[in-house]
Each structure stands twice: as C-alpha cells, then as structure tokens.
Design a protein around this motif. Structure first.
Motif, PDB file in Angstrom:
ATOM      1  N   GLU A 124     -96.138 110.728  69.551  1.00  0.00           N
ATOM      2  CA  GLU A 124     -95.269 110.447  68.413  1.00  0.00           C
ATOM      3  C   GLU A 124     -95.177 111.709  67.564  1.00  0.00           C
ATOM      4  O   GLU A 124     -96.190 112.288  67.189  1.00  0.00           O
ATOM      5  N   ILE A 126     -94.960 114.035  64.532  1.00  0.00           N
ATOM      6  CA  ILE A 126     -95.262 114.007  63.097  1.00  0.00           C
ATOM      7  C   ILE A 126     -94.089 114.656  62.371  1.00  0.00           C
ATOM      8  O   ILE A 126     -93.609 115.717  62.770  1.00  0.00           O
ATOM      9  N   ARG A 245     -97.848 113.713  49.286  1.00  0.00           N
ATOM     10  CA  ARG A 245     -98.014 113.075  50.591  1.00  0.00           C
ATOM     11  C   ARG A 245     -96.854 112.115  50.887  1.00  0.00           C
ATOM     12  O   ARG A 245     -96.478 111.316  50.044  1.00  0.00           O
ATOM     13  N   GLY A 246     -96.319 112.222  52.108  1.00  0.00           N
ATOM     14  CA  GLY A 246     -95.246 111.332  52.514  1.00  0.00           C
ATOM     15  C   GLY A 246     -93.898 111.683  51.938  1.00  0.00           C
ATOM     16  O   GLY A 246     -92.952 110.899  52.056  1.00  0.00           O
ATOM     17  N   VAL A 250     -89.262 112.275  58.075  1.00  0.00           N
ATOM     18  CA  VAL A 250     -89.842 111.222  58.894  1.00  0.00           C
ATOM     19  C   VAL A 250     -90.025 111.742  60.314  1.00  0.00           C
ATOM     20  O   VAL A 250     -89.241 112.569  60.803  1.00  0.00           O
ATOM     21  N   GLY A 255     -93.097 108.360  64.559  1.00  0.00           N
ATOM     22  CA  GLY A 255     -94.178 109.198  64.040  1.00  0.00           C
ATOM     23  C   GLY A 255     -94.299 109.123  62.525  1.00  0.00           C
ATOM     24  O   GLY A 255     -93.421 108.624  61.825  1.00  0.00           O
ATOM     25  N   SER A 256     -95.414 109.636  62.014  1.00  0.00           N
ATOM     26  CA  SER A 256     -95.676 109.591  60.576  1.00  0.00           C
ATOM     27  C   SER A 256     -94.787 110.558  59.817  1.00  0.00           C
ATOM     28  O   SER A 256     -94.178 111.471  60.389  1.00  0.00           O
ATOM     29  N   VAL A 257     -94.722 110.367  58.504  1.00  0.00           N
ATOM     30  CA  VAL A 257     -93.872 111.186  57.639  1.00  0.00           C
ATOM     31  C   VAL A 257     -94.630 112.437  57.201  1.00  0.00           C
ATOM     32  O   VAL A 257     -95.836 112.394  56.924  1.00  0.00           O
ATOM     33  N   ASP A 259     -95.151 115.922  54.650  1.00  0.00           N
ATOM     34  CA  ASP A 259     -95.416 116.044  53.218  1.00  0.00           C
ATOM     35  C   ASP A 259     -94.408 116.973  52.551  1.00  0.00           C
ATOM     36  O   ASP A 259     -93.743 117.776  53.202  1.00  0.00           O
TER      37      ASP A 259
END
Length: 365
Positions: A124, A126, A245-246, A250, A255-257, A259
């Motif tokens: 996934e 990032i 953070r975040g 995306v 996958g994660s978001v 910064d």
C-alpha cells in the motif's frame, strides 16, 4: 553521554553539499553496519551516523541545528490541541538497506532476518508529504498566532472509494500472483540475499483493474485545493518546521495519508537581533545623559520599558533586561533576556554657546 557534533560524526565540513553528505553517509553505514562490523560499539556508531545524516540532509533541520545545535532539533510537541509538532524522523532499518541496494526493496537471507515489511502481502503506497513555506514578520514570529494558507493535495476519490475501479472489481496480477512483489536473488557484502522488489506490472498492489474509474482515471485519488488555518507558536524562529500529521496527500491503494510540513521563514528586524532565545538591541544616548545619568525608554519585542543609565556610563556598555527576550518553547510564560548596548552620541556640530561651555569645561579639567 553528550552528543557529538553531527558534522564530526559524518566527517564533513560545515559547508558540505548534500552530495558530500550522502557520500559520507553511505560510506559510514557500510562501515559500521552490525552485520559487517563486529566491534562492540558498531551498532551505536551506526545509529549515530543515521541520526546525523537524517538531520543534516533536511534543509529545515540543518538550519535549526546550525543555529541552535542539538537543542534546535530536539523533539517539540506544543500539545495535541494545536495539531502540530516539531519535526523528527524515526530510525528506519529499511531505509538503510535501500541505501545499500536502492529502490523499493525488501530483504531476507540465510542470516535469518527480514527488513522492510512482510513478503507476500501487497504493498500500500504511503501518501507523499507536502511542504509549504510561510513567511512571517519578526513581530508575528515573536507573538505567534493563526495564519491562513492554501494548499493543493490529493484526496481519496469518493466515487470509487480509492479503489480506482469503476465497478469495484479487480483481478489478481498474473506476474506476482497477488503478492505485489517480484523475487530476485543477489550476492551482497552481507552474503546471498533474496531481494523482494515491487512488482512492475501492478506497482505492488497485487491486483489489476479491468474497468478504471471514470472520475479518477483509475488512480483512486483526486486533487483539490484546500484552505487551512495553522497556528504558529510564539517565539518561532527562521527555518523552524512544523509537522501536521495526516495533512499530506492520501496514499494510493488504500495507503495511509502523508504529513504536511510548514517551514517558517522569519523576516529580519531592523531593531532587534535574535540569538537563541535572547534579543540584542542598541540605544543611543546624548553625552550629557552618559555623564549625568538618567532614565531612558527602551523598546522590547512586546512593550517599552524604563532603563536607568548610571552616571559615567561609557559607550559600549551593555545592560541586561531579564525576561524581555523571546518566548521559550514548552515553557509557558518563560522568556529569554534582552541585552541593550549603549552608544554615546558625540556632537559633531556646536553652536557658539555650546562651544563656549565645552571650552570652559575643558579648562576646568
């Protein structure tokens, strides 16, 4: 134990370029890697090299380190309610092995270790980080406050919920058989290793989209412009980096978001000079004030204060105004000091009366 100077750790000069830093870093991580170097302190030196490079290779961190030393790169978290923290990056073994071999790779070997993740599970992505520079005046940096910005970032496609598929259907990648990785065996300085690289056919997802989403063209993300209000802490310095953070892009394939990093650029002040948390300024006084003494008004970063000038004050005398410097991070209500240098003005033009008085005074001495 006191930390060593980061430039000393890498064996480079303070004006070293990024290429010189990278060259020194790669040489040292190979030298001190615990699986290559069996000396007792090799692991500690290995981590020390990683920490030094992580700081000096980042422009914002390097600027903070050059100005404030190790204190400038120490962890900083003003509070969860503010939504930001001072930037710091964790130690990452996977990154070290990418330095040895390059690319998106994972490793396993006869030594019995794996780095970079679990082989066999689709990758996934990032989300990438976003960097944004904010320019503020010296006064704004001292007082802190809210600042509005506009950023462009990628958000998950609402139509396909980030899948990239119009109908939500995907099939297994025929190249990697759904693992998202391709396996190769390489001979390295650490022995024979199986290198698991990202599948070139599915880019690590393990699946292939047959019917791409018409809105995002199969990417699973859409671009948008967003207005944000960020809070700059009082006492912010030039080159300071805030991490949200975040707040980045995306990640694709669920996958994660990433910064959002805000670098603060502080305009120079015509009145004050900042050194750490202390402020330096100058005040000019007439010669008679220096001789006879008096109380003068002195400008500080927040207000004017009274300063007593004793009789016989010499030009170049420095007075300390305790607690009138910059606000100190994480110490509510605490401030540095202000140092005021006195310059005695010597008159260059005298009228007749003034000349007579000076002549008379000189004859009495």
């Amino acid at each position: 134990m006191e930390k060593r100077d980061y430039y000393e750790v890498l064996g480079v000069k303070k004006d070293a370029s990024k290429d010189e830093l990278k060259k020194a870093y790669r040489k040292l991580v190979k030298k001190y890697h615990p699986d290559v170097n069996k000396e007792a302190d090799s692991e500690e030196k290995f981590k020390e090299v990683q920490e030094a490079y992580e700081t000096l290779s980042d422009d914002g961190k390097r600027k903070a380190y050059d100005q404030y030393g190790h204190a400038g790169t120490a962890g900083f978290n003003p509070g969860a309610g503010n939504g930001y923290e001072y930037q710091g990056t964790p130690f990452d073994m996977g990154d070290i092995f990418n330095t040895f071999f390059g690319g998106n790779t994972e490793f396993s070997s006869g030594f019995g270790f794996d780095f970079g993740g679990r082989a066999g599970s689709p990758r996934e992505d990032i989300g990438s980080d976003i960097r944004y520079r904010v320019r503020v005046s010296f006064d704004e940096a001292m007082r802190g406050g809210e600042y509005k910005i506009k950023i462009k970032r990628d958000e998950r496609c609402e139509k396909c919920d980030g899948s990239g598929s119009e109908d939500g259907k995907k099939k297994e990648c025929p190249v990697c058989k759904g693992t998202g990785r391709e396996r190769q065996v390489r001979n390295t300085i650490l022995g024979q290793m199986a290198v698991m690289s990202t599948c070139s056919n599915c880019q690590g997802t393990g699946t292939i989209i047959e019917n791409a989403c018409k809105q995002c063209k199969g990417t699973g993300v859409k671009s948008l412009e967003e207005s944000l209000t960020i809070k700059i802490p009082a006492g912010a310095y030039d080159g300071m980096v805030l991490r949200f953070r975040g707040g980045g892009n995306v990640g694709r394939n669920g996958g994660s978001v990433g910064d959002l990093y805000i670098e603060i650029e502080v305009e120079a002040s015509s009145k004050f000079e900042r050194r750490g948390n202390d402020i330096y300024s100058q005040e000019s006084i007439p010669v008679y004030t220096a001789v006879l003494g008096d109380t003068i008004s002195v400008k500080t970063i927040f207000e004017d204060v009274k300063l007593k000038i004793p009789k016989g004050t010499q030009s170049g005398t420095i007075f300390k105004l305790k607690g009138k410097g910059c606000p100190i991070f994480n110490e509510k209500g605490e401030r540095g000091d202000q140092y005021v240098r006195i310059n005695v003005e010597i008159p260059t033009r005298l009228n007749r009366r003034e000349k007579e008085l000076w002549d008379k005074l000189s004859k009495e001495y």
